[in-house]
Design a protein around this motif. Structure first.
Motif, short mmCIF file in Angstrom:
data_model
loop_
_atom_site.label_atom_id
_atom_site.label_comp_id
_atom_site.label_asym_id
_atom_site.label_seq_id
_atom_site.Cartn_x
_atom_site.Cartn_y
_atom_site.Cartn_z
N THR A 199 -42.85 77.76 6.43
CA THR A 199 -43.66 78.68 7.23
C THR A 199 -43.07 80.08 7.21
O THR A 199 -43.80 81.08 7.08
CB THR A 199 -43.76 78.17 8.68
N ASN A 200 -41.75 80.15 7.35
CA ASN A 200 -41.09 81.46 7.32
C ASN A 200 -41.27 82.13 5.95
O ASN A 200 -41.47 83.36 5.87
CB ASN A 200 -39.60 81.31 7.63
N THR A 203 -44.69 83.53 5.77
CA THR A 203 -44.78 84.78 6.54
C THR A 203 -44.18 85.94 5.76
O THR A 203 -44.74 87.05 5.72
CB THR A 203 -44.05 84.62 7.88
N GLU A 204 -43.03 85.68 5.13
CA GLU A 204 -42.39 86.74 4.32
C GLU A 204 -43.29 87.14 3.15
O GLU A 204 -43.39 88.32 2.80
CB GLU A 204 -41.03 86.25 3.82
N LYS A 206 -46.55 86.98 3.09
CA LYS A 206 -47.63 87.79 3.64
C LYS A 206 -47.17 89.23 3.86
O LYS A 206 -47.91 90.18 3.58
CB LYS A 206 -48.11 87.19 4.96
N GLN A 207 -45.96 89.37 4.36
CA GLN A 207 -45.43 90.72 4.58
C GLN A 207 -45.29 91.48 3.27
O GLN A 207 -45.57 92.69 3.19
CB GLN A 207 -44.09 90.63 5.31
N ASN A 280 -54.49 83.50 8.73
CA ASN A 280 -53.87 83.60 10.06
C ASN A 280 -54.69 82.87 11.12
O ASN A 280 -54.14 82.42 12.13
CB ASN A 280 -53.72 85.07 10.46
N SER A 285 -51.97 77.32 12.41
CA SER A 285 -51.13 78.39 11.88
C SER A 285 -50.37 79.04 13.02
O SER A 285 -50.94 79.46 14.02
CB SER A 285 -52.01 79.44 11.19
N ASP A 287 -47.85 82.10 13.84
CA ASP A 287 -47.30 83.34 13.28
C ASP A 287 -46.88 84.24 14.43
O ASP A 287 -47.70 84.81 15.14
CB ASP A 287 -48.36 84.05 12.43
N SER A 289 -45.00 86.85 14.07
CA SER A 289 -44.70 88.21 13.60
C SER A 289 -45.79 89.17 14.05
O SER A 289 -46.76 88.79 14.70
CB SER A 289 -44.61 88.23 12.07
N LEU A 291 -47.90 90.64 12.12
CA LEU A 291 -48.84 90.76 11.00
C LEU A 291 -50.25 91.13 11.44
O LEU A 291 -50.88 91.98 10.81
CB LEU A 291 -48.86 89.46 10.19
#
Length: 697
Positions: A199-200, A203-204, A206-207, A280, A285, A287, A289, A291
């Motif tokens: 998952t992390n 997220t990275e 996506k960033q 998202n 999901s 998240d 962050s 985002l």
């Protein structure tokens, strides 16, 4: 040599113009291989001096001989040019007429310099051609980089989809297995940790994707600004000047390519952002962050750029033009059909049949409500058209080819008194459409250049004066429909340029420095070299005289004007100087200064009575040739020796030209003129060849 080498680096269109200079007059091969010597000699001096012309001629022969000797010594006869053939050509054509050679090369070198100047400076026609090519290449590189970056983002998004699918599969499959086998419960913590890591990583990723999208937008922002504020404005200026005769390039291919590519990239960005939002919003999901907030900012930035691009994508590709006046656009006559072409530059398949365009006359024009006696017009029929790709090139275009105007009487009277003549009243036509696509709604407009609406054909000349004046003053995107309430003056440099364009459009030959000098003396009386509107087109109406001459050229004299057989604008005094001490039969054609509707003045040398006398016939308007088949006495022979602006080898063509025959035919219609022509009968019996009677004007 520097000049010739610079010409060789020009584009194909300009090189074709150079080639036309020499066609039928002088071999380009000699110009090429003797370029160093040719450019080092003073052909302007030689064109007026027999001895200097002879010196230059023999210098060419010696140089050819020297190059041929070197090719023999180096044993490259077959690989090299035909130096003996070049030498034979010069001897055959110019051995006894070196002055003709000097005139040809003098004129060709001058025209070469003009072509080179137009390429390096492109006066008043936007950026220089060479600089523009570098700018276009730079724009191509930037847009290619945009395309590369959006492809990288799409790859990242594809990876994200796979990562999300794998994570979802692990989570669902593991839960089912735990329920079936209680022993696996002890591995639950390990699986949870692995899912957390995945998952992390998602997220990275996506960033990273958002960062890449941000890079795209940072690069796209100056590109969109350049396209909408610079490139499009420069194209509009070129189109504006092209409407009044400038040879400016108005092709839209580059702009359409760029608009389409950037629109496609921004559309791709919106699609990828939508995919991120959907990921998202997927159930399960998690998240934590920032985002969503970052995506909202990027989405707004994308929408802003997309809106800016599309709001400027609708353009009037072909300005309003009546079929009857193909060389004078922007003049419309009530009840007479005209056409306009509109194009949408963002040519994407998604936009096909999406835009319905409607023309509106004088939309948002304040003068319609406020100016008293300001005329009101509307279209004779409502016409809306859909932009489609049915054109031969697949462009999003539509042509309004059956438009016409009607005047509307009895509209608002307004509070401001109008002091404008009918031909000074400026109007505009706007084309409006609504754009709706993927949640974006946008009203888009495109406007024509200001037009003049006339009600009678006698107003065409005055209307064209207004169009020229307005387009030379209101450059770029500015629109001043009240320009002629207090019209600013033009500089002579501006006016001389646009006047020269008129002669190129009508007779395929521009005005030279001497002709412009004569016009300047006639028109300009301001110490600051300014020409005022009242002097040009109202009180003294110099334009009416010039336009009469343009009409004369168009109807009767295109070939004579094009090949330089008519000197054109030259004063009576200068005419007398040029003909002084010339032999009988030498003549000169110029435009009459006494007739405002366009006429020829014909001056010739008559030494028939032993005393030199210069005779003239002023204000002659050409007509159809008279049939002398029933006349027992043939017409006298034409003059044998013209003073022209071109090469003297035009004898046969000039003798047979309708105008020259017509001038001599009239010596029988008007018997009192016949005595003027007796010497030509004597001259005609003696074979003569044209010698260079040209003088430096």
């Amino acid at each position: 040599m520097a000049q010739w080498q610079d010409l060789l680096r020009l584009d194909a269109a300009l090189q074709a113009r150079v080639s036309q200079l020499y066609e039928g007059r002088f071999p380009r091969e000699i110009r090429h291989y003797l370029c160093v010597l040719i450019e080092s000699l003073d052909w302007d001096l030689a064109a007026g001096d027999e001895n200097a012309a002879s010196t230059c001629f023999h210098a060419l022969l010696e140089d050819l001989q020297g190059q041929w000797i070197r090719s023999v010594q180096e044993n490259i006869l077959l690989q090299g040019p035909d130096y003996p053939g070049m030498k034979d050509y010069l001897l055959k054509n110019f051995e006894y007429k070196p002055l003709n050679l000097a005139v040809i090369l003098s004129e060709c070198l001058k025209e070469e310099r003009k072509i080179k100047a137009s390429a390096s400076a492109a006066q008043a026609c936007g950026s220089p051609d060479i600089d523009r090519k570098w700018k276009w290449k730079d724009m191509d590189n930037k847009i290619n980089e945009l395309k590369r970056l959006i492809m990288e983002v799409k790859k990242e998004m594809k990876s994200l989809e796979i990562l999300n699918d794998n994570l979802d599969f692990i989570q669902k499959t593991w839960q089912n297995k735990v329920e079936q086998d209680i022993g696996l419960a002890r591995s639950h913590a390990v699986v949870e940790e692995e899912c957390c890591k995945r998952t992390n990583f998602i997220t990275e990723t996506k960033q990273v994707a958002l960062q890449e999208i941000g890079n795209i937008l940072n690069l796209a922002q100056p590109i969109v600004a350049t396209l909408t504020e610079v490139e499009l404005s420069e194209w509009r200026l070129r189109q504006q000047l092209a409407c009044i005769g400038s040879p400016a390039d108005t092709c839209l291919d580059h702009l359409q390519k760029w608009f389409t590519a950037v629109a496609e990239v921004l559309l791709g960005v919106r699609e990828q952002l939508q995919k991120l939002k959907e990921q998202n919003n997927t159930p399960g999901s998690t998240d934590a962050s920032n985002l969503p907030g970052l995506m909202a900012i990027i989405e707004n930035q994308t929408l802003s750029l997309f809106t800016q691009l599309l709001a400027n994508a609708l353009v009037v590709e072909k300005q309003p033009i009546m079929l009857r006046l193909p060389q004078r656009p922007l003049i419309l006559k009530t009840g007479v059909r005209f056409s306009v072409r509109v194009r949408f530059l963002a040519n994407l398949p998604e936009f096909k049949c999406l835009l319905k365009v409607k023309p509106v006359f004088d939309k948002d024009v304040e003068e319609v409500k406020t100016v008293k006696w300001f005329r009101h017009f509307d279209f004779n029929s409502d016409e809306c058209k859909v932009l489609d790709v049915d054109s031969p090139n697949g462009d999003l275009v539509t042509e309004f080819s059956h438009m016409s105007l009607k005047e509307i009487k009895g509209r608002t009277k307004g509070s401001i008194e109008s002091r404008l003549a009918v031909t000074e009243e400026l109007h505009i036509i706007k084309f409006v459409t609504e754009f709706r696509h993927v949640g974006l709604e946008l009203n888009i407009e495109a406007s024509t250049l200001p037009v003049v609406v006339i009600s009678a054909t006698t107003q065409v000349s005055s209307a064209w004066a207004s169009i020229m004046w307005n387009n030379m003053l209101s450059t770029g995107d500015s629109r001043n429909l009240q320009l002629f309430v207090d019209p600013p003056p033009l500089t002579w440099e501006q006016l001389s340029q646009v006047l020269s364009w008129q002669f190129v459009c009508t007779g395929k030959r521009e005005l030279d420095e001497n002709q412009l000098s004569m016009l300047r003396d006639k028109i300009v009386d301001d110490p600051d070299d300014l020409v005022h509107w009242s002097k040009f087109s109202k009180n003294e109406n110099a334009w009416l005289w010039i336009d009469g001459i343009l009409d004369l050229i168009k109807k009767h004299l295109v070939d004579l004007w094009q090949d330089g057989s008519i000197m054109g604008f030259i004063s009576r005094e200068r005419t007398a100087e040029l003909l002084k001490e010339k032999r009988t039969g030498t003549f000169l054609l110029r435009f009459s200064e006494s007739r405002t509707n366009g006429a020829i003045s014909f001056s010739w040398v008559d030494n028939s009575n032993g005393a030199e006398k210069i005779r003239a016939r002023d204000g002659y308007v050409p007509r159809k040739r008279v049939d002398f088949s029933d006349n027992p006495t043939p017409p006298p022979s034409p003059p044998r020796e013209p003073i022209t602006d071109m090469d003297m080898d035009v004898e046969t063509k000039l003798e047979s030209h309708e105008l020259i025959q017509e001038l001599f035919a009239d010596s029988f219609i008007f018997p009192e003129h016949y005595g003027s022509w007796t010497s030509y009968e004597k001259t005609a019996s003696t074979p003569t060849s044209f010698v260079d009677t040209r003088c430096s004007v």
